[in-house]
Design a protein around this motif. Structure first.
Motif, mmCIF file in Angstrom:
data_model
loop_
_atom_site.group_PDB
_atom_site.id
_atom_site.type_symbol
_atom_site.label_atom_id
_atom_site.label_comp_id
_atom_site.label_asym_id
_atom_site.label_seq_id
_atom_site.Cartn_x
_atom_site.Cartn_y
_atom_site.Cartn_z
ATOM 1 N N VAL A 42 31.286 29.643 39.411
ATOM 2 C CA VAL A 42 32.651 30.158 39.532
ATOM 3 C C VAL A 42 33.026 30.251 41.012
ATOM 4 N N GLU A 43 34.173 29.714 41.364
ATOM 5 C CA GLU A 43 34.628 29.783 42.753
ATOM 6 C C GLU A 43 35.400 31.075 42.948
ATOM 7 N N ALA A 44 34.698 32.103 43.405
ATOM 8 C CA ALA A 44 35.280 33.422 43.644
ATOM 9 C C ALA A 44 34.601 34.034 44.846
ATOM 10 N N PRO A 45 35.209 35.057 45.456
ATOM 11 C CA PRO A 45 34.568 35.699 46.608
ATOM 12 C C PRO A 45 33.200 36.260 46.234
ATOM 13 N N LEU A 46 32.257 36.162 47.161
ATOM 14 C CA LEU A 46 30.925 36.707 46.941
ATOM 15 C C LEU A 46 30.897 38.186 47.326
ATOM 16 N N PRO A 47 29.882 38.928 46.881
ATOM 17 C CA PRO A 47 29.783 40.334 47.270
ATOM 18 C C PRO A 47 29.725 40.482 48.789
ATOM 19 N N SER A 48 30.235 41.603 49.265
ATOM 20 C CA SER A 48 30.237 41.903 50.696
ATOM 21 C C SER A 48 29.127 42.905 50.998
ATOM 22 N N ASP A 83 33.359 34.128 29.873
ATOM 23 C CA ASP A 83 34.720 34.294 30.405
ATOM 24 C C ASP A 83 34.739 34.659 31.886
ATOM 25 N N LEU A 84 33.787 34.139 32.648
ATOM 26 C CA LEU A 84 33.755 34.455 34.071
ATOM 27 C C LEU A 84 34.921 33.822 34.820
ATOM 28 N N HIS A 85 35.562 32.847 34.221
ATOM 29 C CA HIS A 85 36.734 32.233 34.854
ATOM 30 C C HIS A 85 38.000 33.034 34.597
ATOM 31 N N ASN A 86 37.919 34.031 33.702
ATOM 32 C CA ASN A 86 39.072 34.867 33.366
ATOM 33 C C ASN A 86 39.029 36.129 34.230
ATOM 34 N N ARG A 87 39.884 36.170 35.236
ATOM 35 C CA ARG A 87 39.842 37.272 36.209
ATOM 36 C C ARG A 87 40.080 38.621 35.544
ATOM 37 N N GLU A 88 40.993 38.679 34.586
ATOM 38 C CA GLU A 88 41.291 39.955 33.925
ATOM 39 C C GLU A 88 40.077 40.480 33.162
ATOM 40 N N VAL A 147 36.899 39.770 33.802
ATOM 41 C CA VAL A 147 35.868 40.141 34.769
ATOM 42 C C VAL A 147 36.165 41.516 35.362
ATOM 43 N N TYR A 148 37.412 41.747 35.760
ATOM 44 C CA TYR A 148 37.754 43.025 36.383
ATOM 45 C C TYR A 148 37.762 44.168 35.372
ATOM 46 N N ALA A 149 38.106 43.886 34.127
ATOM 47 C CA ALA A 149 38.032 44.924 33.096
ATOM 48 C C ALA A 149 36.586 45.352 32.865
ATOM 49 N N CYS A 150 35.690 44.376 32.839
ATOM 50 C CA CYS A 150 34.260 44.661 32.699
ATOM 51 C C CYS A 150 33.747 45.445 33.900
ATOM 52 N N ALA A 151 34.177 45.040 35.106
ATOM 53 C CA ALA A 151 33.751 45.722 36.328
ATOM 54 C C ALA A 151 34.251 47.153 36.357
ATOM 55 N N GLU A 152 35.475 47.378 35.915
ATOM 56 C CA GLU A 152 36.023 48.744 35.903
ATOM 57 C C GLU A 152 35.261 49.633 34.925
ATOM 58 N N GLU A 153 34.953 49.104 33.756
ATOM 59 C CA GLU A 153 34.192 49.877 32.775
ATOM 60 C C GLU A 153 32.810 50.233 33.322
ATOM 61 N N ALA A 176 32.687 43.068 40.285
ATOM 62 C CA ALA A 176 33.384 41.855 39.832
ATOM 63 C C ALA A 176 32.883 40.629 40.576
ATOM 64 N N HIS A 177 32.703 40.757 41.884
ATOM 65 C CA HIS A 177 32.195 39.627 42.672
ATOM 66 C C HIS A 177 30.745 39.306 42.305
ATOM 67 N N GLY A 178 29.977 40.335 41.997
ATOM 68 C CA GLY A 178 28.582 40.112 41.623
ATOM 69 C C GLY A 178 28.410 39.490 40.258
ATOM 70 N N LEU A 179 29.376 39.681 39.360
ATOM 71 C CA LEU A 179 29.235 39.195 37.983
ATOM 72 C C LEU A 179 29.151 37.673 37.895
ATOM 73 N N GLN A 180 29.598 36.969 38.934
ATOM 74 C CA GLN A 180 29.511 35.512 38.878
ATOM 75 C C GLN A 180 28.061 35.025 38.917
ATOM 76 N N PHE A 181 27.126 35.934 39.259
ATOM 77 C CA PHE A 181 25.703 35.601 39.228
ATOM 78 C C PHE A 181 25.068 35.947 37.883
ATOM 79 N N CYS A 182 25.862 36.403 36.931
ATOM 80 C CA CYS A 182 25.350 36.783 35.613
ATOM 81 C C CYS A 182 25.190 35.546 34.738
ATOM 82 N N ASP A 183 23.959 35.269 34.304
ATOM 83 C CA ASP A 183 23.693 34.080 33.488
ATOM 84 C C ASP A 183 24.168 34.247 32.051
ATOM 85 N N ASP A 184 24.233 35.495 31.580
ATOM 86 C CA ASP A 184 24.563 35.737 30.180
ATOM 87 C C ASP A 184 26.031 36.099 29.951
ATOM 88 N N CYS A 185 26.802 36.212 31.025
ATOM 89 C CA CYS A 185 28.202 36.636 30.887
ATOM 90 C C CYS A 185 29.090 35.465 30.466
#
Length: 305
Positions: A30-36, A97-102, A104-110, A86-95
């Motif tokens: 997934v092309e998204a920002p990496l963790p800081s 809908d990683l291309h769906n920003r909403e 990913v962020y809903a999962c991160a918020e929870e 959210a940025h870290g989830l792109q390293f999740c092998d089992d996740c």
């Protein structure tokens, strides 16, 4: 800038700007920002301020004022957690809908809210660690010195944050957090390790605690202790299996400096392991393992242990 300098700079900028095969293979799909790393450091500092507000901020005896500051820290903490998870989830092998920003962020918020809900228990555990260190070290004149100065407390703040995020299945971020403590204190604790309450490490430099280690309550380690793996298991394709491979340390165990306890063995409760011991078999409760004299072992053919 002369022509030679300009040519060398341009050549290497061109070479290093190209995406290599290895680089592409090691990046998430997934092309998204990496963790800081800097923002993850800020997360730890915020939790530190929430756990020990009088030590790492201006002391406030008025609970309403403390509530104001902690509330502000909590809002910033939630915002940073959501973004970094959210940025870290792109390293999740089992996740999915990683291309769906909403999504990913809903999962991160929870996940962030679950972590924040665990903060009171993390605080309780950290204060048991402070108590354990104070009780175990006659050189500690007061609790303040333990909280301000002892590397184990800084390490355990990082570890207990990282372990909860690891339990919540957050990729990458927990390991960044524990490695930040490792680089500062020389204490290497994998976020997957399970550590009970009233945990103490005296001095601490060189301590290693592996991923599948289980440590009970009222356990004390000294510098240089390794709770590690003796060997590794592989599947039919030759891939290393992530299975329990580190020790189980039961309650009220003390392990002295430079001891190595290796493999999935159990150290029974109320046991003591002396310094410079190499232990690869389990021991029953109330054991005392000491090395009374040096053991001279020769190796044939450079085979080592």
């Amino acid at each position: 800038m002369n022509k030679k300098s300009n040519d060398i700079l341009q050549k290497n900028v061109h070479l290093l700007s190209r995406l290599t095969e290895q680089e592409v293979r090691m990046m998430p799909a997934v092309e998204a920002p990496l963790p800081s790393v800097e923002h993850v450091e800020r997360i730890v500092r915020l939790v530190k301020s929430i756990m020990f507000p009088d030590y790492f901020n201006k002391r406030q005896s008025d609970e309403s004022i403390r509530s104001y500051y902690i509330g502000n820290y909590m809002v910033e903490l939630q915002r940073l957690l959501i973004k970094q998870i959210a940025h870290g989830l792109q390293f999740c092998d089992d996740c999915t809908d990683l291309h769906n920003r909403e999504v990913v962020y809903a999962c991160a918020e929870e996940t962030a809210l679950k972590f924040i809900d665990a903060l009171p228990e993390i605080k309780r555990l950290l204060y048991t660690d402070v108590q354990a260190m104070f009780d175990n070290d006659p050189a500690a004149p007061n609790y303040g010195e333990v909280i301000f100065c002892y590397p184990v407390i800084d390490t355990m703040i990082h570890y207990r944050i990282a372990h909860k995020l690891h339990e919540l299945k957050v990729p990458v971020i927990p390991r960044i957090i524990t490695e930040q403590a490792h680089s500062k204190t020389g204490i290497d604790i994998h976020p997957g390790a399970t550590i009970g309450e009233y945990f103490a490490i005296d001095h601490g430099t060189g301590v290693v605690i592996g991923e599948t280690t289980i440590i009970g309550n009222h356990v004390t380690l000294y510098q240089g202790v390794t709770l590690g793996a003796k060997s590794f298991k592989y599947d039919e394709q030759g891939n290393m299996l992530n299975v329990p491979r580190h020790p189980i340390i039961e309650d009220h165990v003390t392990i002295y400096s430079n001891a190595s306890v290796l493999g999935r063995i159990t150290i029974g409760h109320h046991s003591t392991i002396g310094g410079n011991i190499w232990l690869t078999h389990g021991i029953p409760p109330y054991s005392r393992i000491l090395q009374s004299k040096a053991v001279d072992v020769s190796y044939d053919g450079g085979l080592g242990i």
